[in-house]
Design a protein around this motif. Structure first.
Motif, PDB file in Angstrom:
ATOM      1  N   LEU A 245      -0.713 -13.646 -31.473  1.00  0.00           N
ATOM      2  CA  LEU A 245       0.455 -14.474 -31.759  1.00  0.00           C
ATOM      3  C   LEU A 245       1.141 -14.049 -33.054  1.00  0.00           C
ATOM      4  N   LEU A 246       0.347 -13.758 -34.070  1.00  0.00           N
ATOM      5  CA  LEU A 246       0.924 -13.317 -35.340  1.00  0.00           C
ATOM      6  C   LEU A 246       1.554 -11.926 -35.204  1.00  0.00           C
ATOM      7  N   LYS A 247       0.991 -11.103 -34.330  1.00  0.00           N
ATOM      8  CA  LYS A 247       1.592  -9.790 -34.085  1.00  0.00           C
ATOM      9  C   LYS A 247       2.949  -9.955 -33.405  1.00  0.00           C
ATOM     10  N   PHE A 248       3.035 -10.887 -32.446  1.00  0.00           N
ATOM     11  CA  PHE A 248       4.320 -11.169 -31.806  1.00  0.00           C
ATOM     12  C   PHE A 248       5.352 -11.576 -32.849  1.00  0.00           C
ATOM     13  N   TYR A 249       4.942 -12.476 -33.733  1.00  0.00           N
ATOM     14  CA  TYR A 249       5.871 -12.954 -34.765  1.00  0.00           C
ATOM     15  C   TYR A 249       6.295 -11.804 -35.676  1.00  0.00           C
ATOM     16  N   GLU A 250       5.323 -11.020 -36.102  1.00  0.00           N
ATOM     17  CA  GLU A 250       5.611  -9.897 -37.004  1.00  0.00           C
ATOM     18  C   GLU A 250       6.576  -8.903 -36.354  1.00  0.00           C
ATOM     19  N   GLN A 251       6.326  -8.551 -35.095  1.00  0.00           N
ATOM     20  CA  GLN A 251       7.179  -7.574 -34.422  1.00  0.00           C
ATOM     21  C   GLN A 251       8.600  -8.099 -34.260  1.00  0.00           C
TER      22      GLN A 251
ATOM     23  N   VAL B 147      12.171 -10.636 -25.633  1.00  0.00           N
ATOM     24  CA  VAL B 147      12.043  -9.838 -24.411  1.00  0.00           C
ATOM     25  C   VAL B 147      11.294  -8.544 -24.707  1.00  0.00           C
ATOM     26  N   ALA B 148      11.757  -7.788 -25.684  1.00  0.00           N
ATOM     27  CA  ALA B 148      11.113  -6.512 -26.002  1.00  0.00           C
ATOM     28  C   ALA B 148       9.662  -6.701 -26.409  1.00  0.00           C
ATOM     29  N   VAL B 149       9.414  -7.669 -27.284  1.00  0.00           N
ATOM     30  CA  VAL B 149       8.059  -7.868 -27.802  1.00  0.00           C
ATOM     31  C   VAL B 149       7.124  -8.393 -26.721  1.00  0.00           C
ATOM     32  N   GLY B 150       7.542  -9.423 -26.008  1.00  0.00           N
ATOM     33  CA  GLY B 150       6.688 -10.011 -24.976  1.00  0.00           C
ATOM     34  C   GLY B 150       6.410  -9.046 -23.841  1.00  0.00           C
ATOM     35  N   CYS B 151       7.450  -8.361 -23.380  1.00  0.00           N
ATOM     36  CA  CYS B 151       7.280  -7.430 -22.263  1.00  0.00           C
ATOM     37  C   CYS B 151       6.396  -6.255 -22.642  1.00  0.00           C
ATOM     38  N   THR B 152       6.629  -5.676 -23.797  1.00  0.00           N
ATOM     39  CA  THR B 152       5.846  -4.512 -24.212  1.00  0.00           C
ATOM     40  C   THR B 152       4.365  -4.861 -24.309  1.00  0.00           C
ATOM     41  N   ALA B 153       4.075  -6.064 -24.798  1.00  0.00           N
ATOM     42  CA  ALA B 153       2.678  -6.493 -24.903  1.00  0.00           C
ATOM     43  C   ALA B 153       2.034  -6.656 -23.531  1.00  0.00           C
TER      44      ALA B 153
ATOM     45  N   ILE C 111      10.873   0.524 -31.269  1.00  0.00           N
ATOM     46  CA  ILE C 111      10.000   0.135 -32.377  1.00  0.00           C
ATOM     47  C   ILE C 111       8.763  -0.607 -31.885  1.00  0.00           C
ATOM     48  N   VAL C 112       8.921  -1.569 -30.989  1.00  0.00           N
ATOM     49  CA  VAL C 112       7.745  -2.305 -30.516  1.00  0.00           C
ATOM     50  C   VAL C 112       6.872  -1.431 -29.628  1.00  0.00           C
TER      51      VAL C 112
ATOM     52  N   ALA D 234       2.618 -19.855 -46.150  1.00  0.00           N
ATOM     53  CA  ALA D 234       2.367 -18.704 -47.020  1.00  0.00           C
ATOM     54  C   ALA D 234       2.117 -17.441 -46.198  1.00  0.00           C
ATOM     55  N   ARG D 235       1.382 -17.592 -45.084  1.00  0.00           N
ATOM     56  CA  ARG D 235       1.107 -16.425 -44.227  1.00  0.00           C
ATOM     57  C   ARG D 235       2.382 -15.924 -43.576  1.00  0.00           C
ATOM     58  N   LEU D 236       3.219 -16.825 -43.107  1.00  0.00           N
ATOM     59  CA  LEU D 236       4.474 -16.424 -42.478  1.00  0.00           C
ATOM     60  C   LEU D 236       5.413 -15.787 -43.501  1.00  0.00           C
ATOM     61  N   ASP D 237       5.437 -16.345 -44.706  1.00  0.00           N
ATOM     62  CA  ASP D 237       6.271 -15.763 -45.765  1.00  0.00           C
ATOM     63  C   ASP D 237       5.813 -14.338 -46.075  1.00  0.00           C
ATOM     64  N   GLN D 238       4.504 -14.140 -46.061  1.00  0.00           N
ATOM     65  CA  GLN D 238       3.947 -12.810 -46.315  1.00  0.00           C
ATOM     66  C   GLN D 238       4.405 -11.814 -45.245  1.00  0.00           C
ATOM     67  N   ILE D 239       4.392 -12.257 -43.979  1.00  0.00           N
ATOM     68  CA  ILE D 239       4.846 -11.411 -42.877  1.00  0.00           C
ATOM     69  C   ILE D 239       6.329 -11.094 -43.032  1.00  0.00           C
ATOM     70  N   ASN D 240       7.112 -12.116 -43.376  1.00  0.00           N
ATOM     71  CA  ASN D 240       8.554 -11.923 -43.551  1.00  0.00           C
ATOM     72  C   ASN D 240       8.855 -10.916 -44.656  1.00  0.00           C
ATOM     73  N   GLN D 241       8.155 -11.058 -45.776  1.00  0.00           N
ATOM     74  CA  GLN D 241       8.382 -10.162 -46.910  1.00  0.00           C
ATOM     75  C   GLN D 241       7.964  -8.737 -46.582  1.00  0.00           C
ATOM     76  N   ALA D 242       6.846  -8.599 -45.865  1.00  0.00           N
ATOM     77  CA  ALA D 242       6.369  -7.264 -45.485  1.00  0.00           C
ATOM     78  C   ALA D 242       7.352  -6.592 -44.524  1.00  0.00           C
ATOM     79  N   ALA D 243       7.916  -7.381 -43.608  1.00  0.00           N
ATOM     80  CA  ALA D 243       8.893  -6.828 -42.659  1.00  0.00           C
ATOM     81  C   ALA D 243      10.143  -6.359 -43.389  1.00  0.00           C
ATOM     82  N   LEU D 244      10.607  -7.167 -44.328  1.00  0.00           N
ATOM     83  CA  LEU D 244      11.789  -6.794 -45.096  1.00  0.00           C
ATOM     84  C   LEU D 244      11.533  -5.528 -45.903  1.00  0.00           C
TER      85      LEU D 244
END
Length: 325
Positions: A14-20, A53-59, A78-79, A288-298
């Protein structure tokens, strides 16, 4: 996303889906910025809003499966595993791009990832997908072909010819229509006598279903189930993913044909904040975990831009390479 997310997927998945999805969104919004600065030229079609669509389908596919896309292909690549740095460099036209700077936005290609291209010709990917699936079948490979396309391509002759041959020869093709309701500026009901696009496959005896394309988990479940069906039966299947692009058809399109109220309704269904809300509500992640993912993506996307800016232009002699005919 009906039911408890923990019962459907692991926290890691689930966190990978969010990150992607966040990486794809940040990448596309950065592309818009770089286009406005003149660093990206030519046509640029952005995927913002359709990430589920891209993330869910690719998985839901295997890495050995072939994937083809239309020209809105950055997120798809990318995904699938393409490095955002080489994708951004390709958009800049640099030698370090995924296609050595020769393809640009609409022609991403990574055969080592079984990503068999984005196609600028509307409907151009259909016969190629059928050919790839036929080749896999002849070689008795455990591989299916997933063909992504937009609703606007379904009135092309290649669509009808390809579905006909896919069923006539019983080929392992999973057709995935990303129905964002507009073929450039023409709404689907103005161009198609049957606006429920998944129903159009009945003329080819191909089973189909309609899926919420703003729900990454729903897309994953539908694709995984359909891919297994195609793989086992060696027959084609069709998914209509109902989604929405938040931007115009391309960067040159102000999208005046859509009302602001319509856009607001669909933005309230944005797959990224909606998954974020569910992750928080069900205790799968804290803010905090989601913020970390957001910052890493940026940071990842900023690094991709720096890489593209610092990369060299192709040498003049490169124009004579990679020519096959």
């Amino acid at each position: 996303m009906a039911g408890n997310l923990r019962e459907l997927l692991s926290e890691e998945e689930l966190l990978k889906f969010y990150e992607q999805m966040v990486v794809c969104r940040e990448f596309e919004e950065s592309c818009a910025e770089q286009y406005s600065k003149g660093h990206i030229t030519g046509f640029l079609h952005l995927y913002s809003g359709q990430e589920a669509v891209a993330v869910g389908c690719t998985a839901g596919l295997k890495q050995t499966d072939y994937v083809l896309s239309a020209y809105r292909d950055h997120a798809q690549a990318i995904v699938r595993g393409a490095d955002p740095k080489t994708v951004m460099a390709e958009l800049f036209g640099k030698a370090t791009g995924i296609c050595k700077g020769k393809g640009g936005s609409m022609h991403l290609f990574a055969p080592e990832l079984n990503f068999m291209g984005g196609y600028a010709i509307v409907g151009g990917q259909f016969p190629i997908a059928v050919g790839l699936a036929w080749g896999s079948q002849l070689q008795e490979q455990d591989r299916i072909t997933a063909c992504f396309f937009g609703d606007g391509s379904m009135n092309q002759g290649t669509f009808h010819e390809s579905l006909n041959w896919a069923r006539l020869w019983d080929l392992p093709v999973l057709f995935i229509c990303e129905n964002n309701f507009y073929g450039i500026g023409t709404e689907v009901h103005r161009a198609s006598a049957q606006a429920a696009l998944h129903r159009r496959t009945c003329g080819y005896d191909i089973p189909s279903e309609k899926v919420d394309g703003m729900d990454v988990v729903a897309m994953y479940q539908a694709t995984k189930r359909a891919a297994e069906w195609v793989r086992e039966r060696q027959r084609p299947y069709f998914i209509e993913a109902v989604t929405y692009r938040f931007r115009g058809h391309s960067m040159s399109d102000p999208a005046k044909y859509r009302s602001s109220s319509e856009a607001d309704v669909w933005k309230s269904r944005d797959p990224i904040p909606n998954l974020s809300r569910r992750l928080l509500e069900e205790g799968i992640a804290d803010q905090a975990r989601l913020d970390q993912i957001n910052q890493a993506a940026l940071a990842q996307v900023k690094e991709a831009v720096r890489f593209a800016e610092d990369s060299p232009w192709p040498e003049d002699a490169e124009v004579w390479n990679d020519i096959y005919v």
